[in-house]
Enzyme design. Structure first.
Site, short mmCIF file in Angstrom:
data_model
loop_
_atom_site.label_atom_id
_atom_site.label_comp_id
_atom_site.label_asym_id
_atom_site.label_seq_id
_atom_site.Cartn_x
_atom_site.Cartn_y
_atom_site.Cartn_z
N ASP A 1 1.05 -0.81 0.06
CA ASP A 1 0.03 -0.33 -0.05
C ASP A 1 0.91 1.44 0.09
OD1 ASP A 1 -2.00 1.84 0.58
OD2 ASP A 1 -1.58 2.01 2.45
N ASP B 1 -0.17 5.37 0.60
CA ASP B 1 -0.94 6.74 2.05
C ASP B 1 -0.67 4.92 3.46
OD1 ASP B 1 -1.89 7.86 -0.74
OD2 ASP B 1 -0.57 8.54 -0.02
N ARG C 1 -14.00 11.08 -1.57
CA ARG C 1 -14.38 11.90 -0.50
C ARG C 1 -14.67 12.94 0.12
NH1 ARG C 1 -8.36 10.80 1.60
NH2 ARG C 1 -8.89 9.01 1.22
N ARG D 1 -8.42 17.27 -9.66
CA ARG D 1 -6.96 17.86 -10.17
C ARG D 1 -5.87 18.41 -9.75
NH1 ARG D 1 -9.20 18.17 -14.86
NH2 ARG D 1 -9.68 16.04 -15.51
N LYS E 1 -6.00 19.31 -6.52
CA LYS E 1 -5.23 18.85 -5.54
C LYS E 1 -3.79 18.01 -5.84
CE LYS E 1 -4.78 14.96 -2.67
NZ LYS E 1 -4.61 13.99 -3.10
N ASN F 1 0.35 10.57 -7.77
CA ASN F 1 0.86 10.49 -7.08
C ASN F 1 2.43 9.62 -6.45
OD1 ASN F 1 -0.65 13.19 -6.27
ND2 ASN F 1 -2.55 11.74 -5.21
N ASP G 1 -1.73 -0.40 5.96
CA ASP G 1 -1.87 0.48 7.13
C ASP G 1 -3.15 0.63 7.88
OD1 ASP G 1 -3.02 4.24 7.13
OD2 ASP G 1 -2.56 3.09 5.34
C1 XBP Z 1 -5.35 6.36 1.10
C2 XBP Z 1 -6.79 7.18 0.41
C3 XBP Z 1 -6.32 8.24 -0.79
C4 XBP Z 1 -5.26 9.16 -0.46
C5 XBP Z 1 -5.53 10.54 -1.55
O1 XBP Z 1 -4.54 5.93 -0.05
O2 XBP Z 1 -7.33 6.47 0.40
O3 XBP Z 1 -7.25 8.49 -1.27
O4 XBP Z 1 -6.15 9.25 0.81
O5 XBP Z 1 -5.75 10.45 -2.08
P1 XBP Z 1 -3.73 4.27 0.18
P2 XBP Z 1 -6.07 10.72 -3.48
O6 XBP Z 1 -3.54 3.42 1.43
O7 XBP Z 1 -4.57 3.32 -0.92
O8 XBP Z 1 -2.64 4.27 -0.45
O9 XBP Z 1 -6.74 11.82 -3.81
O10 XBP Z 1 -5.67 10.31 -4.84
O11 XBP Z 1 -6.90 9.51 -3.54
MG MG Z 2 -2.83 3.48 3.18
#
Ligand code: XBP
Ligand code: MG
Length: 256
Positions: free
Chosen positions: A8, A10, A55, A82, A84, A127, A182
Site C-alpha cells: 500500500d 498512503d 471523499r 485534479r 489537489k 502520486n 496501514d
Molecule cells: C489512501 C487513500 C487515498 C488518499 C488520497 O490510499 O484513500 O484516497 O487518501 O489520495 P492508500 P487521492 O492507503 O490505498 O494508499 O486523493 O489520490 O485518492
Molecule cells: Mg493506506
C-alpha cells in the site's frame, strides 16, 4: 514460497495523509474559492472513505447536506481533485514527505534478493511515482513490476479489487505474496483478496479493527507491538527482514 511483496502507499510507504493529502485538498478548495477547510480531526473522519474524489463527494453529502449542492458538482469534483493532485505532487517534489522507517531498507533488500515488488493503492498513479521519485530517485518506479493505483478498478478499498487486479497483472497466486497495509480499509481489501497482510498503523488508523492481520507491528524497523510514542528504537525491537517475511507467510499458511 514468498516471491512477491505488495505495498500500500498512503500510511504504509510514507505518512502522507495529515501533512500531505490534507493540506493539498485545502489548497485546492482555496484555489476554487470554496470556504471548505479540512482540519486534522475532520480529515481523520473523512479518511473512512477511500479515494479523494469519493471523499469530496462524501464531505458535501454528509457534512454540508443542509446546503445546496454546488453547481455542476460532478465536474467540480473532478477539477478539484485534479488541482489537489497538482498541489500534492508539488509538495512531494519539495521533499516534504519522507518514507517511513524501514521502508527503503526492506525494498532494497528485496530487490537484491530478486523478489518481485508491486504497489496496490487507492491514490493516483502520478502520486505514486511522485512519492517514489522524491524519496528513492528517478529510477525507483521501475523497481515495481506493477503499480496498481486509483481508478484502474471499479471499487476502491476495502473492496479487494485493487489487490486482485495487481495479482492478475503479476500472474501470481496470493500464497506467494505478502501485503503491507496501514488501515482497516486496506487490511480488509488485502485479506478479502486472500493475502497474508502485515499492518503498521499510524496516528489516524491506530485503534481500528485489524482482526485478520498476520502481524500488527510498530514499523518496518520495529516488529514490537504498535506504540503511541514516535519510533524510538527499543533494545528488544528487531526490523522486518526478508527472513521475517518468509517466516510470517509460512507460519500463516501453515507451511513448514
Ligand atoms: C489512501 C487513500 C487515498 C488518499 C488520497 O490510499 O484513500 O484516497 O487518501 O489520495 P492508500 P487521492 O492507503 O490505498 O494508499 O486523493 O489520490 O485518492
Ligand atoms: Mg493506506
Amino acid at each position: 514460497m514468498l516471491t512477491t511483496l505488495i505495498f500500500d502507499v498512503d500510511g504504509t510507504l510514507a505518512d502522507t495523509e495529515r501533512d500531505g493529502h490534507r493540506p493539498s485538498f485545502n489548497a485546492a478548495f482555496h484555489e476554487f474559492k470554496l470556504d471548505w477547510e479540512w482540519d486534522v480531526a475532520l480529515y481523520g473522519e473523512l479518511l473512512s472513505v477511500t479515494g479523494g474524489k469519493e471523499r469530496i463527494r462524501h464531505y458535501v453529502n454528509h457534512y454540508r447536506a443542509h446546503l445546496p449542492v454546488p453547481h455542476d458538482f460532478d465536474n467540480l469534483v473532478v477539477n478539484l481533485h485534479r488541482a489537489k493532485t497538482e498541489h500534492y505532487m508539488a509538495l512531494l517534489r519539495r521533499g516534504k514527505i519522507p518514507l517511513l522507517p524501514g521502508v527503503q531498507r526492506l525494498l532494497e533488500e528485496s530487490r537484491k534478493a530478486g523478489l518481485t515488488l508491486a504497489i496496490a493503492t487507492t491514490t493516483t498513479p502520478e502520486n505514486v511515482t511522485s512519492l517514489l521519485e522524491s524519496t528513492l530517485g528517478a529510477d525507483s518506479p521501475n523497481w515495481f513490476k506493477v503499480i496498481a493505483a486509483g481508478d484502474i478498478v471499479p471499487a476502491k478499498k476495502p473492496a479487494p479489487d485493487i489487490y486482485l487486479w495487481a495479482m492478475q497483472q503479476l500472474g501470481v497466486d496470493a500464497a506467494e505474496c505478502l501485503a503491507f497495509e496501514d488501515s482497516e480499509n486496506g487490511l480488509r481489501s488485502a485479506v478479502n483478496a486472500g493475502l497474508t497482510t502485515l499492518v503498521t498503523p499510524n496516528d489516524y488508523t491506530r485503534g481500528q479493527n485489524f482482526s485478520g492481520a498476520a502481524a500488527l507491528i510498530h514499523s518496518l524497523d520495529d516488529i514490537s507491538a504498535p506504540r503511541l510514542e514516535p519510533s524510538s528504537t527499543k533494545p528488544s525491537s528487531q526490523p522486518v527482514t526478508l527472513d521475517y517475511c518468509r517466516q510470517l507467510l509460512a507460519m500463516t499458511l501453515g507451511q513448514p
